[in-house]
Design an enzyme around this catalytic site. Structure first.
Site, PDB file in Angstrom:
ATOM      1  N   CYS A   1      39.065  41.930  34.405  1.00  0.00           N
ATOM      2  CA  CYS A   1      38.521  41.238  35.571  1.00  0.00           C
ATOM      3  C   CYS A   1      39.705  40.760  36.399  1.00  0.00           C
ATOM      4  CB  CYS A   1      37.603  40.100  35.138  1.00  0.00           C
ATOM      5  SG  CYS A   1      38.379  38.913  34.007  1.00  0.00           S
TER       6      CYS A   1
ATOM      7  N   ARG B   1      35.263  42.385  45.559  1.00  0.00           N
ATOM      8  CA  ARG B   1      36.635  42.314  45.035  1.00  0.00           C
ATOM      9  C   ARG B   1      37.059  43.669  44.485  1.00  0.00           C
ATOM     10  NH1 ARG B   1      37.906  37.400  41.207  1.00  0.00           N
ATOM     11  NH2 ARG B   1      40.025  38.080  41.627  1.00  0.00           N
TER      12      ARG B   1
END
Length: 191
Positions: free
Chosen positions: A148, A95
């Site tokens: 995040c 990611r």
């Protein structure tokens, strides 16, 4: 909750993401003086022979504890842009690099960030690595901010800093989902 009574948070998953978020909200943001995380969560408790209760305890209404919210633990995007500092991304490497993005519409990371997946804070058995090991591994610097995808796994990285005895990073609570809402903000991919 009483201030003189410890609060123990745990979850039933090996990664302890929910417990870390609860710890951060109570200890770092709301200012409860004694919040602990059951290392390894419910699986570790059960593996050690810990008992589970099925009854529901009656809530205690005798607490005098009041939250004392510390908004300095949360950094809004405008301050993040102005202040700079080290950004630590708690998402997985794929990611971070932008190879995949299962949740948000845009893949990548905030330019200048370093990748520290929250899963790397744990041993294979789901418990946190030793304080010494974490202190050696965790990225350091001035004005460390954890983020995040949505502000949950970043709390796990912040808890790892606490376990290591290091200064606690601030939380960019909106995280990647907030960052990409403004198309004028830069996006990086790759390492």
């Amino acid at each position: 909750m009483e201030p003189q009574r410890a609060v123990v948070v745990y979850d039933d998953r090996g990664g302890q993401l929910s417990a870390a978020r609860a710890w951060w909200m109570l200890a770092c943001w709301a200012g409860h003086p004694d919040v602990r995380v059951l290392d390894g969560g419910l699986p570790a408790w059960q593996a050690a022979g810990g008992e589970l209760a099925t009854d529901e305890p009656a809530p205690s209404l005798s607490s005098q504890w009041q939250p004392d919210f510390d908004d300095t633990m949360i950094i809004p995007v405008r301050d993040l842009l102005e202040e700079g500092g080290l950004l630590v991304d708690a998402r997985g490497e794929a990611r971070f690099r932008g190879d995949e993005e299962p949740i948000d519409a845009v893949a990548g990371h905030i330019p200048g960030a370093v990748c520290r997946p929250s899963s790397t804070n744990l041993e294979a058995d789901g418990r946190f690595k030793s304080p010494q090991w974490l202190a050696e591994e965790l990225p350091g610097g001035d004005k460390v901010t954890a983020y995040c995808g949505s502000g949950i796994s970043a709390c796990h990285d912040i808890l790892a800093y606490a376990v290591a005895g290091l200064p606690l990073p601030r939380l960019y609570a909106g995280s990647w989902s907030d960052w990409i809402r403004d198309p004028s903000r830069p996006i990086a991919t790759g390492e």
